[in-house]
Design a protein around this motif. Sequence first.
Motif, PDB file in Angstrom:
ATOM      1  N   MET A   1     -36.952  -8.819  73.160  1.00  0.00           N
ATOM      2  CA  MET A   1     -36.725  -8.731  74.572  1.00  0.00           C
ATOM      3  C   MET A   1     -35.633  -8.080  75.047  1.00  0.00           C
ATOM      4  N   ARG A   2     -35.670  -7.350  76.080  1.00  0.00           N
ATOM      5  CA  ARG A   2     -34.540  -6.388  76.391  1.00  0.00           C
ATOM      6  C   ARG A   2     -33.800  -7.123  77.570  1.00  0.00           C
ATOM      7  N   ILE A   3     -32.309  -7.471  77.350  1.00  0.00           N
ATOM      8  CA  ILE A   3     -31.875  -8.592  78.144  1.00  0.00           C
ATOM      9  C   ILE A   3     -30.357  -7.691  78.660  1.00  0.00           C
ATOM     10  N   LEU A   4     -30.157  -7.751  79.753  1.00  0.00           N
ATOM     11  CA  LEU A   4     -28.964  -7.172  80.549  1.00  0.00           C
ATOM     12  C   LEU A   4     -28.057  -8.485  80.997  1.00  0.00           C
ATOM     13  N   LEU A   5     -26.912  -8.405  80.202  1.00  0.00           N
ATOM     14  CA  LEU A   5     -26.029  -9.438  80.766  1.00  0.00           C
ATOM     15  C   LEU A   5     -24.995  -8.803  81.451  1.00  0.00           C
ATOM     16  N   VAL A   6     -24.529  -9.584  82.537  1.00  0.00           N
ATOM     17  CA  VAL A   6     -23.805  -8.896  83.738  1.00  0.00           C
ATOM     18  C   VAL A   6     -22.672 -10.156  84.149  1.00  0.00           C
ATOM     19  N   ASN A   7     -21.451  -9.306  83.920  1.00  0.00           N
ATOM     20  CA  ASN A   7     -20.005 -10.233  84.233  1.00  0.00           C
ATOM     21  C   ASN A   7     -19.021  -9.282  84.676  1.00  0.00           C
ATOM     22  N   LYS A   8     -18.152  -9.920  85.493  1.00  0.00           N
ATOM     23  CA  LYS A   8     -17.106  -9.005  86.265  1.00  0.00           C
ATOM     24  C   LYS A   8     -16.194  -8.461  85.285  1.00  0.00           C
ATOM     25  N   PHE A   9     -16.029  -9.281  84.117  1.00  0.00           N
ATOM     26  CA  PHE A   9     -14.940  -8.709  83.234  1.00  0.00           C
ATOM     27  C   PHE A   9     -15.463  -8.609  81.436  1.00  0.00           C
ATOM     28  N   LEU A  23     -22.611 -15.065  73.904  1.00  0.00           N
ATOM     29  CA  LEU A  23     -23.986 -14.915  74.127  1.00  0.00           C
ATOM     30  C   LEU A  23     -24.675 -13.871  73.755  1.00  0.00           C
ATOM     31  N   GLY A  24     -24.002 -12.875  74.171  1.00  0.00           N
ATOM     32  CA  GLY A  24     -24.641 -11.462  73.903  1.00  0.00           C
ATOM     33  C   GLY A  24     -24.701 -11.258  72.239  1.00  0.00           C
ATOM     34  N   HIS A  25     -23.722 -11.704  71.649  1.00  0.00           N
ATOM     35  CA  HIS A  25     -23.710 -11.511  69.878  1.00  0.00           C
ATOM     36  C   HIS A  25     -24.761 -12.525  69.498  1.00  0.00           C
ATOM     37  N   LEU A  26     -24.919 -13.398  69.799  1.00  0.00           N
ATOM     38  CA  LEU A  26     -25.822 -14.510  69.583  1.00  0.00           C
ATOM     39  C   LEU A  26     -27.271 -14.067  69.988  1.00  0.00           C
ATOM     40  N   LEU A  27     -27.686 -13.533  71.040  1.00  0.00           N
ATOM     41  CA  LEU A  27     -28.874 -13.030  71.368  1.00  0.00           C
ATOM     42  C   LEU A  27     -29.170 -11.656  70.493  1.00  0.00           C
ATOM     43  N   LYS A  28     -28.160 -10.914  70.080  1.00  0.00           N
ATOM     44  CA  LYS A  28     -28.392  -9.605  69.277  1.00  0.00           C
ATOM     45  C   LYS A  28     -28.730 -10.091  67.889  1.00  0.00           C
ATOM     46  N   GLN A  29     -28.062 -11.266  67.356  1.00  0.00           N
ATOM     47  CA  GLN A  29     -28.460 -11.862  66.027  1.00  0.00           C
ATOM     48  C   GLN A  29     -29.956 -12.542  66.064  1.00  0.00           C
ATOM     49  N   ALA A  30     -30.385 -13.088  67.309  1.00  0.00           N
ATOM     50  CA  ALA A  30     -31.895 -13.487  67.288  1.00  0.00           C
ATOM     51  C   ALA A  30     -32.841 -12.431  67.442  1.00  0.00           C
ATOM     52  N   HIS A  32     -32.767  -9.926  69.890  1.00  0.00           N
ATOM     53  CA  HIS A  32     -33.030  -9.177  71.237  1.00  0.00           C
ATOM     54  C   HIS A  32     -32.134  -7.784  71.307  1.00  0.00           C
ATOM     55  N   GLU A  33     -32.636  -6.983  72.261  1.00  0.00           N
ATOM     56  CA  GLU A  33     -31.910  -5.800  72.374  1.00  0.00           C
ATOM     57  C   GLU A  33     -31.043  -6.174  73.760  1.00  0.00           C
ATOM     58  N   VAL A  34     -29.611  -5.997  73.557  1.00  0.00           N
ATOM     59  CA  VAL A  34     -29.009  -6.601  74.604  1.00  0.00           C
ATOM     60  C   VAL A  34     -28.068  -5.306  75.126  1.00  0.00           C
ATOM     61  N   ARG A  35     -27.817  -5.151  76.259  1.00  0.00           N
ATOM     62  CA  ARG A  35     -26.727  -4.535  77.108  1.00  0.00           C
ATOM     63  C   ARG A  35     -25.958  -4.996  77.944  1.00  0.00           C
ATOM     64  N   TYR A  36     -24.948  -4.448  78.478  1.00  0.00           N
ATOM     65  CA  TYR A  36     -23.989  -5.232  79.231  1.00  0.00           C
ATOM     66  C   TYR A  36     -23.727  -4.450  80.592  1.00  0.00           C
ATOM     67  N   PHE A  37     -23.415  -5.049  81.622  1.00  0.00           N
ATOM     68  CA  PHE A  37     -22.731  -4.260  82.907  1.00  0.00           C
ATOM     69  C   PHE A  37     -21.861  -5.058  83.249  1.00  0.00           C
ATOM     70  N   VAL A  95     -35.036  -8.750  81.566  1.00  0.00           N
ATOM     71  CA  VAL A  95     -34.824  -9.837  82.299  1.00  0.00           C
ATOM     72  C   VAL A  95     -33.088  -9.561  82.665  1.00  0.00           C
ATOM     73  N   VAL A  96     -32.611 -10.077  83.654  1.00  0.00           N
ATOM     74  CA  VAL A  96     -31.070  -9.821  83.964  1.00  0.00           C
ATOM     75  C   VAL A  96     -30.547 -11.049  84.065  1.00  0.00           C
ATOM     76  N   HIS A  97     -29.615 -11.404  83.230  1.00  0.00           N
ATOM     77  CA  HIS A  97     -28.651 -12.764  83.183  1.00  0.00           C
ATOM     78  C   HIS A  97     -27.229 -12.536  83.579  1.00  0.00           C
ATOM     79  N   LEU A  98     -26.901 -12.934  84.808  1.00  0.00           N
ATOM     80  CA  LEU A  98     -25.876 -12.888  85.666  1.00  0.00           C
ATOM     81  C   LEU A  98     -24.885 -14.019  85.161  1.00  0.00           C
ATOM     82  N   HIS A  99     -23.668 -13.674  85.006  1.00  0.00           N
ATOM     83  CA  HIS A  99     -22.500 -14.778  84.770  1.00  0.00           C
ATOM     84  C   HIS A  99     -21.570 -14.740  86.168  1.00  0.00           C
ATOM     85  N   ASN A 100     -20.302 -14.457  86.086  1.00  0.00           N
ATOM     86  CA  ASN A 100     -19.293 -14.226  87.198  1.00  0.00           C
ATOM     87  C   ASN A 100     -19.485 -12.976  87.556  1.00  0.00           C
TER      88      ASN A 100
END
Length: 276
Positions: A1-9, A23-30, A32-37, A95-100
């Motif tokens: 799955m392509r997952i975008l993790l979003v956080n201000k820092f 979380l991004g590290h764990l998702l990659k280990q599982a 998934h294709e992970v990118r950050y914003f 899916v887009v996964h927001l944090h702060n």
Amino acid sequence: MRILLVNKFHYNRGGADRHYLELGHLLKQAGHEVRYFSQLPLDGKGEDDLYYVPTVDMSQPRFGKDFMRALLRLWGDRDTKQKVREIIKDFNPQVVHLHNVYHQLSPVIIKYFKDAGIPVVMTVHDFYVVSPNYNLYHRGNNVLVEQSLTKLVFERQIKNSFWVSLVATIIHSRDREFYKLCDRFVSPSEYVAKIVSNIYPEVPIEVMPNFAAPAIATETGDYIFYGGRISQEKGVDILLRVAKLLSSYKFKIAGTGPMFDQLRKEYNLFNVEWLG
């Protein structure tokens, strides 16, 4: 799955940021294709898997370039709009996964991704989705979610400033409409989930306690340990008052935060070791 993790820092500034990165590290280990914003990191260097917008410094809110840039971003500035378009065109997350995201990124991005038909999930790391006073704490006391916004402003509950409290309250009233667009909230506790559900009954919420990497003690012995942010709402000052009374016990404090220098100077105790 392509997952975008979003956080201000995009660095370890606090617990939410650490969670986002690990979380991004764990998702990659599982698999998934992970990118950050996020914002541009402190070192001014981007990474191959990071989409970023220019950084705004809101640690000491004051009128100036960063303040004006933050205000523009809250209403969807050009940088943010263009970056979201780039993300969708280049990565097209499933899916887009927001944090702060508040203040420095703005929840307006929820609408951008939803308009593109992309599901949005948000982990609720504090109470900002229900109150501009995101700790529900002010001058040593808990405050109610149901308190009047007038009281919040005139008590200067945000950064101890009337004007910052006023602006934050106005912005938060608008931001609630964006949070309602989320497909699901994730809460670290039943307590947080209950409070959030009362405000957003239309958004499903899942309780998922925060994970932690296994910790290995490097020093054994009889001592009391605190690890976390050194800030008022954490109660570190209470622990230090205990340390002062229990002078025969050793205390070790790991972490940093806005009250680090003040508490270290005020409680200059021989039985307390500040690990940083």
